[in-house]
Design a protein around this motif. Structure first.
Motif, mmCIF file in Angstrom:
data_model
loop_
_atom_site.group_PDB
_atom_site.id
_atom_site.type_symbol
_atom_site.label_atom_id
_atom_site.label_comp_id
_atom_site.label_asym_id
_atom_site.label_seq_id
_atom_site.Cartn_x
_atom_site.Cartn_y
_atom_site.Cartn_z
ATOM 1 N N UNK A 4 -3.362 3.706 -9.265
ATOM 2 C CA UNK A 4 -2.496 3.367 -8.138
ATOM 3 C C UNK A 4 -3.144 3.728 -6.809
ATOM 4 N N UNK A 5 -3.924 4.802 -6.764
ATOM 5 C CA UNK A 5 -4.639 5.131 -5.529
ATOM 6 C C UNK A 5 -5.657 4.041 -5.196
ATOM 7 N N UNK A 6 -6.325 3.513 -6.221
ATOM 8 C CA UNK A 6 -7.256 2.412 -5.994
ATOM 9 C C UNK A 6 -6.560 1.189 -5.440
ATOM 10 N N UNK A 7 -5.385 0.873 -5.981
ATOM 11 C CA UNK A 7 -4.619 -0.268 -5.481
ATOM 12 C C UNK A 7 -4.159 -0.025 -4.040
ATOM 13 N N UNK A 8 -3.848 1.238 -3.736
ATOM 14 C CA UNK A 8 -3.445 1.589 -2.363
ATOM 15 C C UNK A 8 -4.555 1.226 -1.385
ATOM 16 N N UNK A 9 -5.755 1.653 -1.713
ATOM 17 C CA UNK A 9 -6.892 1.396 -0.809
ATOM 18 C C UNK A 9 -7.168 -0.090 -0.683
ATOM 19 N N UNK B 133 -0.007 12.442 -15.023
ATOM 20 C CA UNK B 133 -0.645 11.239 -15.551
ATOM 21 C C UNK B 133 -1.797 10.844 -14.623
ATOM 22 N N UNK B 134 -2.965 11.433 -14.871
ATOM 23 C CA UNK B 134 -4.121 11.239 -13.997
ATOM 24 C C UNK B 134 -4.581 9.783 -13.983
ATOM 25 N N UNK B 135 -4.621 9.147 -15.144
ATOM 26 C CA UNK B 135 -5.131 7.774 -15.230
ATOM 27 C C UNK B 135 -4.327 6.824 -14.349
ATOM 28 N N UNK B 136 -2.998 6.861 -14.470
ATOM 29 C CA UNK B 136 -2.166 5.971 -13.668
ATOM 30 C C UNK B 136 -2.218 6.339 -12.190
ATOM 31 N N UNK B 137 -2.274 7.631 -11.898
ATOM 32 C CA UNK B 137 -2.348 8.055 -10.502
ATOM 33 C C UNK B 137 -3.609 7.522 -9.834
ATOM 34 N N UNK C 51 0.829 -1.209 0.000
ATOM 35 C CA UNK C 51 0.000 0.000 0.000
ATOM 36 C C UNK C 51 0.865 1.261 0.000
ATOM 37 N N UNK C 52 1.913 1.264 0.821
ATOM 38 C CA UNK C 52 2.815 2.422 0.878
ATOM 39 C C UNK C 52 3.423 2.695 -0.494
ATOM 40 N N UNK C 53 3.918 1.639 -1.149
ATOM 41 C CA UNK C 53 4.552 1.831 -2.458
ATOM 42 C C UNK C 53 3.548 2.268 -3.509
ATOM 43 N N UNK C 54 2.349 1.695 -3.501
ATOM 44 C CA UNK C 54 1.322 2.109 -4.466
ATOM 45 C C UNK C 54 0.972 3.582 -4.306
ATOM 46 N N UNK C 55 0.833 4.024 -3.057
ATOM 47 C CA UNK C 55 0.465 5.419 -2.803
ATOM 48 C C UNK C 55 1.521 6.368 -3.334
#
Length: 456
Positions: free
Chosen positions: A315-320, A308-312, A293-297
């Motif tokens: 990755x925020x979704x993966x963080x959660x 790059x909004x799409x990738x950001x 989670x830390x790395x994804x965030x």
């Protein structure tokens, strides 16, 4: 050039090594280029061969383009020619350390930061993936600090003392900033490093590797917090190696995340992203959802800085998702900071970075940052200050100048009690947005107050 140069020590003047073209060749270890420059300065093949201990045929082949990769050969060439070893990224010996220290400030100012980032990335890849892509030993990163006596034999009690000291010092860093406790961290390392030479059971030594890796990581983080980037890099490099030696994948991931944050701070998101991605490999290997989670965030933050909004958002979704699967109660101390409050903070931070490209993101950043600020206690004063300044920036971007100025004022109130260069730097967007609206009295007051606080 003296015709008998090969018999008179190191006749090549220092200014030859300090010439920009030569410095570039030395930094990249392009021996053929180095030799060609020397030839232009009147140094013969015979002289080069005599000084470096090579045959003239070897020198001739190198001049024609043969690469020199072996570390011991590079070191011999540096010593033979009288090159300051640091110019080639080689570990110092006692003789050259004195010479290099005398001009260390100039060398650091001249060396391109992007070269240093590439070196660290190569080192990180070697440690994380086992690829033989970086030559120097860990001594190349930072000199050993002064030492005090350590026990000849250690047990778990000794290691627990290191761990306890690290926890206490980390708490001081969170609350008061790196400038408050960095010297204490380095002093603790001075003693702790010597424990590596002590006798002890395998289980004790293994745990010691991890404990000292965490302490080096804290030394790197506190160095970063007060703007000592080269020192931070050295400590993080040592932390990586010790964490790998202690077989701690979660800590490897954490160290790479922290070094990546240094590069985000230096506005180098692409370099930061590479370190985060290496850290993600270690995090996945560790099985720690919290480390993932830390790395994804932080990957999301890097993408946001690049627009790059799409990738950001991905990755925020993966963080959660990763955070929802994690177990904070069993997390290691170095990653336990990443709780629900920090998730809100990272969501707000990512949207703040995107808001600099598209102000529509302020509607997502403001509630997330507000939630984080409300949840931070006094023990996380620096993080709270970061988020207050980001929240002020969003209000200013959103056109709510009065609220932006009020929140910005709170951020400056908190900043006054913290010893952290990073806070000043992280407040730059708030300062810039206030300056753009300086025709408004509140915005102008905020801008002037920032300048007054950081005028010295």
């Amino acid at each position: 050039m003296d015709a008998d140069a090969d018999r008179h020590g190191h006749p090549i003047p220092q200014e030859t090594w300090d010439h920009p073209e030569m410095r570039d060749a030395l930094a990249s270890r392009e021996i053929s280029a180095i030799y060609r420059i020397l030839r232009r300065h009147g140094v013969s093949q015979r002289q080069i061969a005599a000084m470096t201990g090579q045959s003239q045929s070897e020198v001739s082949e190198i001049l024609k383009g043969r690469q020199v990769m072996a570390y011991d050969v590079l070191a011999r060439i540096a010593v033979g020619l009288g090159v300051p070893r640091g110019y080639m990224g080689l570990a110092y010996d006692e003789a050259t350390a004195v010479q290099v220290r005398s001009s260390a400030a100039d060398q650091q100012a001249e060396e391109d930061e992007s070269v240093k980032r590439r070196k660290f990335l190569a080192h990180a890849a070697q440690v994380t993936m086992g690829a033989a892509v970086f030559g120097p030993s860990s001594d190349a990163w930072a000199a050993n600090p002064a030492r005090t006596p350590a026990p000849g034999r250690i047990g778990m009690t000794d290691v627990r003392q290191v761990e306890a000291a690290t926890r206490a010092l980390r708490a001081l860093d969170y609350q008061y900033g790196g400038g408050f406790c960095r010297d204490a961290v380095v002093a603790q390392l001075s003693w702790g490093q010597q424990m590596l030479q002590a006798q002890g059971a395998d289980a004790v030594k293994n745990r010691l590797y991890v404990a000292l890796a965490d302490l080096h990581s804290l030394a790197g983080w506190t160095s970063f917090d007060i703007g000592l980037f080269d020192s931070a890099r050295g400590h993080f490099a040592n932390a990586l190696e010790l964490a790998k030696q202690g077989d701690s994948h979660p800590l490897v991931a954490n160290v790479l995340y922290r070094m990546g944050r240094v590069y985000l701070h230096q506005d180098a998101p692409n370099d930061a992203l590479k370190l985060f991605q290496l850290g993600q490999l270690a995090a996945q290997e560790s099985g720690s959802d919290l480390a993932v989670a830390v790395l994804c965030a932080n990957e999301a933050w890097a993408y946001a800085m690049m627009g790059n909004e799409e990738q950001a958002m991905k990755l925020l979704g993966w963080t959660k998702d990763a955070f929802s699967r994690s177990d904070l109660s069993s997390a290691e101390s170095w990653v336990r900071f990443f709780n629900e409050t920090d998730v809100y903070a990272m969501v707000g931070t990512v949207h703040t970075a995107l808001a600099r490209h598209d102000t529509a993101h302020t509607k997502f950043a403001i509630p997330a940052l507000t939630k984080a600020i409300d949840c931070y206690g006094d023990d996380m004063a620096r993080s709270k200050t970061f988020n207050l300044s980001a929240l002020a920036t969003n209000h200013l971007l959103d056109g709510d100048i009065d609220q932006g100025a009020r929140v910005g004022g709170k951020a400056l109130d908190h900043a006054e009690g913290l010893k952290s260069q990073r806070i000043k730097d992280r407040m730059q967007p708030m300062k810039e947005e206030a300056e753009r609206r300086s025709n408004n009295a509140d915005a102008r007051e905020l801008y002037e107050r920032y300048n007054a606080l950081y005028s010295t």
